[in-house]
Design a protein around this motif. Sequence first.
Motif, PDB file in Angstrom:
ATOM      1  N   ARG A   1      14.566   3.179  -5.841  1.00 47.73           N
ATOM      2  CA  ARG A   1      15.169   3.108  -7.180  1.00 47.73           C
ATOM      3  C   ARG A   1      16.489   2.343  -7.141  1.00 47.73           C
ATOM      4  O   ARG A   1      16.813   1.582  -8.051  1.00 47.73           O
ATOM      5  CB  ARG A   1      15.391   4.525  -7.718  1.00 47.73           C
ATOM      6  N   THR A   2      17.246   2.534  -6.043  1.00 48.72           N
ATOM      7  CA  THR A   2      18.526   1.817  -5.917  1.00 48.72           C
ATOM      8  C   THR A   2      18.286   0.307  -5.877  1.00 48.72           C
ATOM      9  O   THR A   2      18.994  -0.471  -6.510  1.00 48.72           O
ATOM     10  CB  THR A   2      19.255   2.261  -4.624  1.00 48.72           C
ATOM     11  N   VAL A   3      17.254  -0.100  -5.111  1.00 53.59           N
ATOM     12  CA  VAL A   3      16.952  -1.532  -5.009  1.00 53.59           C
ATOM     13  C   VAL A   3      16.511  -2.070  -6.374  1.00 53.59           C
ATOM     14  O   VAL A   3      16.971  -3.117  -6.828  1.00 53.59           O
ATOM     15  CB  VAL A   3      15.871  -1.792  -3.928  1.00 53.59           C
ATOM     16  N   LEU A   4      15.645  -1.313  -7.048  1.00 56.49           N
ATOM     17  CA  LEU A   4      15.178  -1.753  -8.366  1.00 56.49           C
ATOM     18  C   LEU A   4      16.342  -1.880  -9.359  1.00 56.49           C
ATOM     19  O   LEU A   4      16.438  -2.843 -10.119  1.00 56.49           O
ATOM     20  CB  LEU A   4      14.157  -0.743  -8.917  1.00 56.49           C
ATOM     21  N   ALA A   5      17.235  -0.888  -9.308  1.00 50.85           N
ATOM     22  CA  ALA A   5      18.358  -0.890 -10.249  1.00 50.85           C
ATOM     23  C   ALA A   5      19.244  -2.129 -10.028  1.00 50.85           C
ATOM     24  O   ALA A   5      19.843  -2.647 -10.974  1.00 50.85           O
ATOM     25  CB  ALA A   5      19.171   0.387 -10.087  1.00 50.85           C
ATOM     26  N   SER A   6      19.286  -2.605  -8.769  1.00 58.03           N
ATOM     27  CA  SER A   6      20.181  -3.739  -8.484  1.00 58.03           C
ATOM     28  C   SER A   6      19.718  -5.033  -9.160  1.00 58.03           C
ATOM     29  O   SER A   6      20.459  -6.012  -9.227  1.00 58.03           O
ATOM     30  CB  SER A   6      20.327  -3.949  -6.976  1.00 58.03           C
ATOM     31  N   LEU A   7      18.484  -5.045  -9.683  1.00 63.94           N
ATOM     32  CA  LEU A   7      18.034  -6.190 -10.492  1.00 63.94           C
ATOM     33  C   LEU A   7      18.980  -6.393 -11.672  1.00 63.94           C
ATOM     34  O   LEU A   7      19.090  -7.486 -12.219  1.00 63.94           O
ATOM     35  CB  LEU A   7      16.649  -5.892 -11.073  1.00 63.94           C
ATOM     36  N   PHE A   8      19.629  -5.296 -12.082  1.00 59.99           N
ATOM     37  CA  PHE A   8      20.435  -5.332 -13.300  1.00 59.99           C
ATOM     38  C   PHE A   8      21.928  -5.198 -13.026  1.00 59.99           C
ATOM     39  O   PHE A   8      22.684  -4.780 -13.885  1.00 59.99           O
ATOM     40  CB  PHE A   8      19.937  -4.239 -14.269  1.00 59.99           C
ATOM     41  N   SER A   9      22.358  -5.556 -11.803  1.00 60.26           N
ATOM     42  CA  SER A   9      23.804  -5.604 -11.549  1.00 60.26           C
ATOM     43  C   SER A   9      24.326  -6.889 -12.195  1.00 60.26           C
ATOM     44  O   SER A   9      23.581  -7.872 -12.315  1.00 60.26           O
ATOM     45  CB  SER A   9      24.087  -5.597 -10.058  1.00 60.26           C
ATOM     46  N   PRO A  10      25.587  -6.902 -12.634  1.00 59.58           N
ATOM     47  CA  PRO A  10      26.084  -8.083 -13.359  1.00 59.58           C
ATOM     48  C   PRO A  10      25.929  -9.388 -12.565  1.00 59.58           C
ATOM     49  O   PRO A  10      25.523 -10.406 -13.112  1.00 59.58           O
ATOM     50  CB  PRO A  10      27.560  -7.753 -13.584  1.00 59.58           C
ATOM     51  N   GLY A  11      26.223  -9.320 -11.248  1.00 55.79           N
ATOM     52  CA  GLY A  11      26.115 -10.537 -10.437  1.00 55.79           C
ATOM     53  C   GLY A  11      24.690 -11.043 -10.378  1.00 55.79           C
ATOM     54  O   GLY A  11      24.409 -12.230 -10.550  1.00 55.79           O
ATOM     55  N   ALA A  12      23.753 -10.096 -10.144  1.00 57.53           N
ATOM     56  CA  ALA A  12      22.353 -10.492 -10.023  1.00 57.53           C
ATOM     57  C   ALA A  12      21.824 -11.042 -11.343  1.00 57.53           C
ATOM     58  O   ALA A  12      21.051 -12.004 -11.363  1.00 57.53           O
ATOM     59  CB  ALA A  12      21.512  -9.294  -9.576  1.00 57.53           C
ATOM     60  N   VAL A  13      22.250 -10.442 -12.462  1.00 54.72           N
ATOM     61  CA  VAL A  13      21.799 -10.921 -13.776  1.00 54.72           C
ATOM     62  C   VAL A  13      22.326 -12.336 -14.010  1.00 54.72           C
ATOM     63  O   VAL A  13      21.601 -13.215 -14.495  1.00 54.72           O
ATOM     64  CB  VAL A  13      22.249  -9.956 -14.899  1.00 54.72           C
ATOM     65  N   GLU A  14      23.567 -12.579 -13.603  1.00 55.41           N
ATOM     66  CA  GLU A  14      24.147 -13.908 -13.784  1.00 55.41           C
ATOM     67  C   GLU A  14      23.385 -14.939 -12.944  1.00 55.41           C
ATOM     68  O   GLU A  14      23.097 -16.044 -13.382  1.00 55.41           O
ATOM     69  CB  GLU A  14      25.630 -13.868 -13.399  1.00 55.41           C
ATOM     70  N   TYR A  15      23.085 -14.553 -11.737  1.00 48.89           N
ATOM     71  CA  TYR A  15      22.347 -15.443 -10.836  1.00 48.89           C
ATOM     72  C   TYR A  15      20.968 -15.759 -11.426  1.00 48.89           C
ATOM     73  O   TYR A  15      20.537 -16.913 -11.458  1.00 48.89           O
ATOM     74  CB  TYR A  15      22.200 -14.750  -9.481  1.00 48.89           C
ATOM     75  N   GLN A  16      20.296 -14.732 -11.928  1.00 50.12           N
ATOM     76  CA  GLN A  16      18.967 -14.933 -12.523  1.00 50.12           C
ATOM     77  C   GLN A  16      19.077 -15.842 -13.755  1.00 50.12           C
ATOM     78  O   GLN A  16      18.258 -16.720 -13.964  1.00 50.12           O
ATOM     79  CB  GLN A  16      18.362 -13.595 -12.952  1.00 50.12           C
ATOM     80  N   ARG A  17      20.107 -15.575 -14.560  1.00 50.62           N
ATOM     81  CA  ARG A  17      20.284 -16.358 -15.784  1.00 50.62           C
ATOM     82  C   ARG A  17      20.460 -17.830 -15.432  1.00 50.62           C
ATOM     83  O   ARG A  17      19.896 -18.725 -16.030  1.00 50.62           O
ATOM     84  CB  ARG A  17      21.511 -15.846 -16.544  1.00 50.62           C
ATOM     85  N   ARG A  18      21.252 -18.056 -14.372  1.00 56.73           N
ATOM     86  CA  ARG A  18      21.516 -19.423 -13.930  1.00 56.73           C
ATOM     87  C   ARG A  18      20.223 -20.128 -13.503  1.00 56.73           C
ATOM     88  O   ARG A  18      20.084 -21.331 -13.636  1.00 56.73           O
ATOM     89  CB  ARG A  18      22.533 -19.367 -12.780  1.00 56.73           C
ATOM     90  N   LEU A  19      19.294 -19.364 -12.984  1.00 61.44           N
ATOM     91  CA  LEU A  19      18.018 -19.947 -12.558  1.00 61.44           C
ATOM     92  C   LEU A  19      16.959 -19.888 -13.652  1.00 61.44           C
ATOM     93  O   LEU A  19      15.782 -20.097 -13.411  1.00 61.44           O
ATOM     94  CB  LEU A  19      17.507 -19.239 -11.302  1.00 61.44           C
TER      95      LEU A  19
END
Lengths: 843, 121
Positions: free
Chosen positions: A261-279
């Motif tokens: 669950r911790t790994v799944l939740a990290s999909l939605f950390s601000p940094g990860a969301v920004e990185y995804q958005r950039r891609l």
Amino acid sequence: MRELIKKIAALLPGRAASGPRRLDLKELFHLFQAVLATNNQALSIITDLGEKLSGNYIFDTKYLQEAHRELTGAIEASLANFTLLTGGQYQIAPAFTRINSLISFMLTGQGETGAELILPLARLPWDRGREVGGKNFHLAELKNTLNLPIPDGFAITSRAFDEFIRHNHLQEAINFLGDSPAEGELAALRHTIQAGEPSPGLKEGIERALAELLLAPQGRKLRLAVRSSAEEEDDLFSFAGQFETVLNVPPTGEAVGAAYRTVLASLFSPGAVEYQRRLGYRPGTIKMPVGCLAMIEAAASGVMYTADPVSGDREQIIVNAAWGYGPSVVDGATDPDLYRIAKGEPPRLLAATCGQKRIMSVLDPALGIKNVATPEEQRARACLSQEQALTLAGWGQTIESYFKGPQDVEWSLDQEGQLHLLQARPLTVEGGERPADGPAPDGGCPLLMRDTGLVVRRGIAAGKAFVVRHPSDLDAFPKGAVLVAEHDSPQFVRVLPYVSAIITDIGALASHMASVCREFKIPTLVNTGQATSLIRHGQEITLECDDEGKSRVYDGLDPEVLARRKPSGAGMEELFEFRRKKYILRYISPLNLVNPLVEEFSPERCRTLHDVLRFLHEKSIQQIIDSARAPKAKGQVFQLTLTVPVVIRLVDLGGGVAAGTGPKIGQEQVASRPLAAIIKGLTTPGAWRTGQVAMSARDLLSGIARAQELTASGGVDNFAGISREYVNLGLRFGYHFNLIDSYCCERAANNHLYFRFVGGAADLVKRSRRLQMMELVLAEYGFMSKSKGDFLIARVSHLEQDELLRLLEMAGRLVAFTRQLDAELANEEDIGLYAKRFLAGDF
Amino acid sequence: MSHSVMIIDDEKIVGDMAKLSLEQDGYEVETFLGGEAALARLTEKKFDVVVTDLKMKGIDGLEVLRTVKRFYPETVVIMITAFAHLDVAIEALRDNVHDFFPKPVKIKELKQSIRKALGEG
């Protein structure tokens, strides 16, 4: 497709009730040519697809679907001819269908995906990669295909991710996220995920997989690493450090569930969301498979790059090493040992630098991992022996050649001194271009630093320095500023779209932040030791990391330096839709079946349509070679007499003999270009070995016996099936046999030369010496070869016509030169000596 | 001042790729997934160049062309189309389309065409 195969099967010998007649050589030869023609059509489409998807063209889905339809048609036609030609003896159609369905699935979204929630890495089929994510897939490939030491483990699939979302009713909350969700929204979603429950099916699957892992020798001491393996992770973009990894997890369903669950939740950390958005990912569109791996009790760990990512030098391997577990290296928290190794067989150590290694990562007895000060006595000691560093480098070369590009590899050394690999992903490497006129002069502004630290990414940038003392400072990061910090941090990713450059006091070439900076082409200098003390918050500065890997930091915005800036140019790879479409090429273009002389050259090893075409081509050649040896070959028959004492029975399959000639011909009437080239070689002045050879009674007896054995197995004296562009020539000289088969036309993709040699009059040792001599010569001309005892097979393919004609002539010379040579090769030294003589034209 | 370019295609990848490559040459680029949204935007802003797909659901490329030419006769219109529709595209030449390209479009050629239309050499 199935219908087509059925129809063909009815035509095959022995299948229909009435038993159709056997195809004669001429008919088989036409089928062979038809396979070549349809293969070429397919290869042209593949080449065109590669060009159109190179980033130089704007294309749409319709184009891809149309190209795929044409490609499928061409390969089906090729398969139909191939099946008739080979009598249906190869099971290649299922491989084609499997690969093609993967491509269709990507183009249309229609097709079946696996139902498994858990897949053990050791039993992961190659075509299930997308279900387990990039990181898991690469590990499975290292283990199952390359036999490299990887910890045991299993993947929790993308199907399980879907099920988790459904089971916990999370889809609505995810859909509700906008393109740029606020931190509060993300935090709430993470909290909901953390409070979620795996479905009963997933729980059971995890328990079962854990029970299997606990059977391993580590048994009760087992601890797990639970790691993200998102769909595109470790692919064109690394997502380095963006998602959580939970280390030191006890092997219980409950603990693994929580880490999951911790790994799944990290999909939605601000940094990860920004990185995804950039891609190009809308938040919530990427799926997250997870890997659960047995942890290695690490004495030391580190990262290996199979190229220098900054200079672009692809001949060097760089290994970073620090005591304890990996995080101290990948978080940029420590100053690791550094080994530079030259690639080669074997690899060679160029330089080793012992780092300070003040910090090391150790297991926290409670849970997870923590950084502690490295004991003084360990700091000055190198983590790896030279032998261990070279072992890693050897593996690095293997992995790079398998994945066809530079790699970023994580490794650990266990307490018993055994090395293990924990991850392999593509490494972003800068172009190797070099300025012709040497380093640029200093700019006009005063220098703050010169050549301190490590250049992670070349480039020039300027702006106001923004000194980050605490992660929360990032909230106020202004657009266009230069980020200055004490340590590297993957957290910087969330401000990367606004960062013009990064400078740190401590950091490593191999950190996650370094990987991301290279991907996003941000000029970066780390490990300067003094950036935060020399540079003031708000001070205007210019950073120059030049093409030589040297660095300069100026006080002020330096116009002279900025004028040297080259446009970096965002690549098409940053576009999500482009990457997604281009992905189909992975199942189309790469060639994995390279050497037809090895066992792996099989339908099971075909992973791309190109592999399928290659298989069809090679096995068609094999079939035509075998068929041409059949004594009842139909066609116009001639008797060819050469100027050396050789007479050959010729069967002309079309255009092989000049028109209007009688049944007895001389070499000037041969119109077959490949046969003419061989004859030119055979009759090269001086090449034909004449004169008596001293031969012992033992040699003679052994030769007679071998010749009888070979004749009984179906050899026919001096025979050739030819056309204008083809030759299949069998020659028997006393006690040995030669076979040369070649298709030689204007299209390199069709061309091949197959050379077989067997037998001899002398004893086996001498005969084998002759083969070794021939192999030396053939290797010099670029042939792939295989030999055993007195049997040699060598082949080349895809050569331009002129080059192939040159090789055919050489093959003719070699046949002439090696007649009776075995008896002359008295000792091992003669092997190299005669090879040199032949190559020098000293017959 | 940099020139403005409008890209209209019902597939996102076409707009994305065109935008990325044209922005590198300093153009200001806006992309639209259909004729309706594009024409609405044209009521607010004049573009120097409009690159439009021919076959689209709803308002198609020919209608975009005619509307643009009615309101902004000096705006350059470039048509892109699947190979099969080349004949229609050729027809469109009569309606003052500046250039047309079959898909896949070579980016270099598209850029050249835009530069030429804008008198940039």
